[in-house]
Design a protein around this motif. Structure first.
Motif, PDB file in Angstrom:
ATOM      1  N   ARG A  97       3.217   1.200   5.935  1.00  0.00           N
ATOM      2  CA  ARG A  97       4.274   0.679   6.795  1.00  0.00           C
ATOM      3  C   ARG A  97       5.626   0.788   6.098  1.00  0.00           C
ATOM      4  N   GLN A  98       5.648   0.413   4.810  1.00  0.00           N
ATOM      5  CA  GLN A  98       6.897   0.507   4.064  1.00  0.00           C
ATOM      6  C   GLN A  98       7.281   1.960   3.793  1.00  0.00           C
ATOM      7  N   ARG A  99       6.300   2.825   3.609  1.00  0.00           N
ATOM      8  CA  ARG A  99       6.609   4.250   3.439  1.00  0.00           C
ATOM      9  C   ARG A  99       7.289   4.791   4.691  1.00  0.00           C
ATOM     10  N   ASP A 100       6.733   4.435   5.853  1.00  0.00           N
ATOM     11  CA  ASP A 100       7.333   4.870   7.116  1.00  0.00           C
ATOM     12  C   ASP A 100       8.766   4.374   7.261  1.00  0.00           C
ATOM     13  N   ALA A 101       9.026   3.169   6.731  1.00  0.00           N
ATOM     14  CA  ALA A 101      10.354   2.568   6.844  1.00  0.00           C
ATOM     15  C   ALA A 101      11.313   3.049   5.763  1.00  0.00           C
ATOM     16  N   GLY A 102      10.835   3.905   4.856  1.00  0.00           N
ATOM     17  CA  GLY A 102      11.681   4.418   3.787  1.00  0.00           C
ATOM     18  C   GLY A 102      11.900   3.439   2.653  1.00  0.00           C
ATOM     19  N   GLU A 103      11.030   2.429   2.535  1.00  0.00           N
ATOM     20  CA  GLU A 103      11.204   1.401   1.515  1.00  0.00           C
ATOM     21  C   GLU A 103      10.450   1.701   0.227  1.00  0.00           C
ATOM     22  N   VAL A 104       9.518   2.622   0.283  1.00  0.00           N
ATOM     23  CA  VAL A 104       8.758   3.024  -0.903  1.00  0.00           C
ATOM     24  C   VAL A 104       8.356   4.484  -0.726  1.00  0.00           C
ATOM     25  N   GLY A 105       8.237   5.203  -1.834  1.00  0.00           N
ATOM     26  CA  GLY A 105       7.829   6.600  -1.773  1.00  0.00           C
ATOM     27  C   GLY A 105       6.508   6.822  -2.481  1.00  0.00           C
ATOM     28  N   LEU A 106       5.683   7.693  -1.967  1.00  0.00           N
ATOM     29  CA  LEU A 106       4.394   7.976  -2.595  1.00  0.00           C
ATOM     30  C   LEU A 106       4.551   8.675  -3.939  1.00  0.00           C
ATOM     31  N   ASP A 107       5.707   9.317  -4.153  1.00  0.00           N
ATOM     32  CA  ASP A 107       5.944  10.004  -5.422  1.00  0.00           C
ATOM     33  C   ASP A 107       6.618   9.098  -6.453  1.00  0.00           C
ATOM     34  N   GLU A 108       6.885   7.865  -6.082  1.00  0.00           N
ATOM     35  CA  GLU A 108       7.485   6.903  -7.010  1.00  0.00           C
ATOM     36  C   GLU A 108       6.487   6.562  -8.120  1.00  0.00           C
ATOM     37  N   ALA A 109       6.965   6.454  -9.365  1.00  0.00           N
ATOM     38  CA  ALA A 109       6.085   6.152 -10.500  1.00  0.00           C
ATOM     39  C   ALA A 109       6.192   4.679 -10.882  1.00  0.00           C
ATOM     40  N   LEU A 110       5.038   4.047 -11.111  1.00  0.00           N
ATOM     41  CA  LEU A 110       4.975   2.671 -11.581  1.00  0.00           C
ATOM     42  C   LEU A 110       4.300   2.665 -12.945  1.00  0.00           C
ATOM     43  N   VAL A 111       4.774   1.790 -13.839  1.00  0.00           N
ATOM     44  CA  VAL A 111       4.246   1.730 -15.203  1.00  0.00           C
ATOM     45  C   VAL A 111       3.141   0.679 -15.288  1.00  0.00           C
ATOM     46  N   VAL A 112       2.032   1.053 -15.900  1.00  0.00           N
ATOM     47  CA  VAL A 112       0.898   0.130 -16.064  1.00  0.00           C
ATOM     48  C   VAL A 112       1.260  -0.918 -17.111  1.00  0.00           C
ATOM     49  N   SER A 113       1.333  -2.165 -16.692  1.00  0.00           N
ATOM     50  CA  SER A 113       1.651  -3.254 -17.615  1.00  0.00           C
ATOM     51  C   SER A 113       0.374  -3.848 -18.201  1.00  0.00           C
ATOM     52  N   GLU A 114       0.515  -4.576 -19.281  1.00  0.00           N
ATOM     53  CA  GLU A 114      -0.642  -5.248 -19.877  1.00  0.00           C
ATOM     54  C   GLU A 114      -1.237  -6.255 -18.899  1.00  0.00           C
ATOM     55  N   GLY A 203       1.672   0.073  14.711  1.00  0.00           N
ATOM     56  CA  GLY A 203       2.719  -0.313  13.782  1.00  0.00           C
ATOM     57  C   GLY A 203       3.036   0.701  12.705  1.00  0.00           C
ATOM     58  N   VAL A 204       2.386   1.859  12.731  1.00  0.00           N
ATOM     59  CA  VAL A 204       2.637   2.907  11.736  1.00  0.00           C
ATOM     60  C   VAL A 204       2.713   4.254  12.449  1.00  0.00           C
ATOM     61  N   SER A 205       3.168   5.265  11.724  1.00  0.00           N
ATOM     62  CA  SER A 205       3.270   6.610  12.285  1.00  0.00           C
ATOM     63  C   SER A 205       1.891   7.247  12.441  1.00  0.00           C
ATOM     64  N   SER A 206       1.832   8.289  13.258  1.00  0.00           N
ATOM     65  CA  SER A 206       0.567   9.014  13.414  1.00  0.00           C
ATOM     66  C   SER A 206       0.134   9.652  12.105  1.00  0.00           C
ATOM     67  N   ALA A 207       1.107  10.077  11.292  1.00  0.00           N
ATOM     68  CA  ALA A 207       0.775  10.645   9.980  1.00  0.00           C
ATOM     69  C   ALA A 207       0.139   9.589   9.086  1.00  0.00           C
ATOM     70  N   ALA A 208       0.686   8.363   9.106  1.00  0.00           N
ATOM     71  CA  ALA A 208       0.124   7.282   8.301  1.00  0.00           C
ATOM     72  C   ALA A 208      -1.282   6.934   8.763  1.00  0.00           C
ATOM     73  N   ARG A 209      -1.479   6.903  10.074  1.00  0.00           N
ATOM     74  CA  ARG A 209      -2.818   6.629  10.609  1.00  0.00           C
ATOM     75  C   ARG A 209      -3.830   7.646  10.085  1.00  0.00           C
ATOM     76  N   GLN A 210      -3.458   8.914  10.119  1.00  0.00           N
ATOM     77  CA  GLN A 210      -4.360   9.966   9.656  1.00  0.00           C
ATOM     78  C   GLN A 210      -4.623   9.856   8.161  1.00  0.00           C
ATOM     79  N   GLU A 211      -3.583   9.586   7.380  1.00  0.00           N
ATOM     80  CA  GLU A 211      -3.735   9.485   5.928  1.00  0.00           C
ATOM     81  C   GLU A 211      -4.627   8.303   5.553  1.00  0.00           C
ATOM     82  N   MET A 212      -4.478   7.184   6.237  1.00  0.00           N
ATOM     83  CA  MET A 212      -5.334   6.027   5.949  1.00  0.00           C
ATOM     84  C   MET A 212      -6.786   6.316   6.305  1.00  0.00           C
ATOM     85  N   ALA A 213      -6.996   6.971   7.436  1.00  0.00           N
ATOM     86  CA  ALA A 213      -8.358   7.324   7.835  1.00  0.00           C
ATOM     87  C   ALA A 213      -9.011   8.221   6.791  1.00  0.00           C
ATOM     88  N   GLU A 214      -8.270   9.201   6.297  1.00  0.00           N
ATOM     89  CA  GLU A 214      -8.824  10.126   5.306  1.00  0.00           C
ATOM     90  C   GLU A 214      -9.098   9.428   3.981  1.00  0.00           C
TER      91      GLU A 214
END
Length: 292
Positions: A97-114, A203-214
């Motif tokens: 949902r946030q990806r569709d809204a432009g609030e987060v990107g799938l290519d964004e990197a997060l650092v693994v914390s302790e 509440g999400v795009s058709s692309a998001a629906r397909q990606e979640m199903a897969e």
């Protein structure tokens, strides 16, 4: 001998193809109507078969079978259970949902914390990641759903915001589920409603629906609901297991229509029972949805 009439064979072929198309469409509509589950007559027999299969253990289970528009059958549908890893479905939905809204990107990197790594139950080593590593959101999502990695789930939930996840769930109509407390409460009705939203792309795009199903179709824990349907039937599922929890929740794309099945249990090691329930439900639906 009469000479062949030009176009006669083509006309017959077109007529037959039209009849076949009409028959196939009527069959699909009948299956869809069947899965709507609008009458008590439609439900007759299944609750009794479920009770018989569970043989006095029904009080330990919550179950919801849901069609395209409503619940068909429920067993303790609103009883609250510890969600275990089923909460990751909510995190996945909010991420898209946030990806569709432009609030987060799938290519964004997060650092693994302790702190996040402390939630690991043995999957980090298998995945080849550790504290200090930067991991793309897309990979964390894959790890969270397909191998139920806890560290990935913690990282994604913190990035998205637990309160945002809960607010989205409430907007979908979920009444008892929350990711903001250690108790992680949920019900079979809530999980079925969330899976229905995923299956229908609410509440999400058709692309998001397909990606979640897969993503759900790549789940590695397949000894519950997927084990109870024919091998050729496509199933996307998410499991949840703990000392006092054995859950499976799935979208099943059956020949007679798409349905959602959620089975929750407060006892460990119930995969065989869940598979038996899945088989019972599938066989019953195939029977009642069969063209007369």
């Amino acid at each position: 001998m009469n000479a062949p009439v030009p176009g006669r064979h083509l006309a017959v072929a077109l007529l037959l193809s039209g009849l076949w198309a009409y028959t196939a469409a009527a069959g699909r509509q009948a299956a869809a109507d069947c899965l709507l589950g609008e009458s008590q007559e439609h439900r007759r027999g299944l609750p009794e078969r479920i009770q018989y299969l569970l043989d006095g253990r029904a009080e330990h289970f919550g179950l919801v079978l849901r069609g395209p528009a409503r619940t068909i059958v429920g067993l303790q549908p609103d009883r609250v259970f510890y969600a275990a890893s089923l909460y990751k479905l909510a995190v996945m939905y909010e991420l898209f949902r946030q990806r569709d809204a432009g609030e987060v990107g799938l290519d964004e990197a997060l650092v693994v914390s302790e702190e996040a790594a402390a939630e690991d139950l043995g999957t980090l080593e298998l995945l080849g990641i550790g504290v200090g590593d930067g991991v793309r959101v897309e990979r964390l999502l894959e790890f969270m759903i397909t191998v139920s990695d806890n560290t990935s789930a913690v990282m994604l939930q913190r990035r998205l915001g637990g309160q945002s996840v809960d607010l989205t769930l409430q907007g979908l109509g979920l009444e008892s589920t929350s990711v903001m407390t250690p108790e992680l409460p949920t019900t079979a009705s809530d999980v079925a409603l969330l899976l229905s939203a995923i299956a229908e792309g609410q509440g999400v795009s058709s692309a998001a629906r397909q990606e979640m199903a897969e993503l759900l179709q790549r789940q590695t824990g397949r000894d519950g609901i997927p084990a109870g349907v024919p091998e050729e039937v496509t199933v996307g599922n998410k499991t949840g297991s703990w000392f006092d929890a054995a859950h499976d929740a799935a979208i099943v794309w059956a020949p007679f229509g798409t349905y959602v099945l959620v089975v929750l249990s407060d006892a460990p090691e119930e995969s065989a029972a869940i598979a038996d329930l899945s088989r019972l439900v599938y066989d019953w639906l195939a029977e009642v949805c069969a063209p007369s």
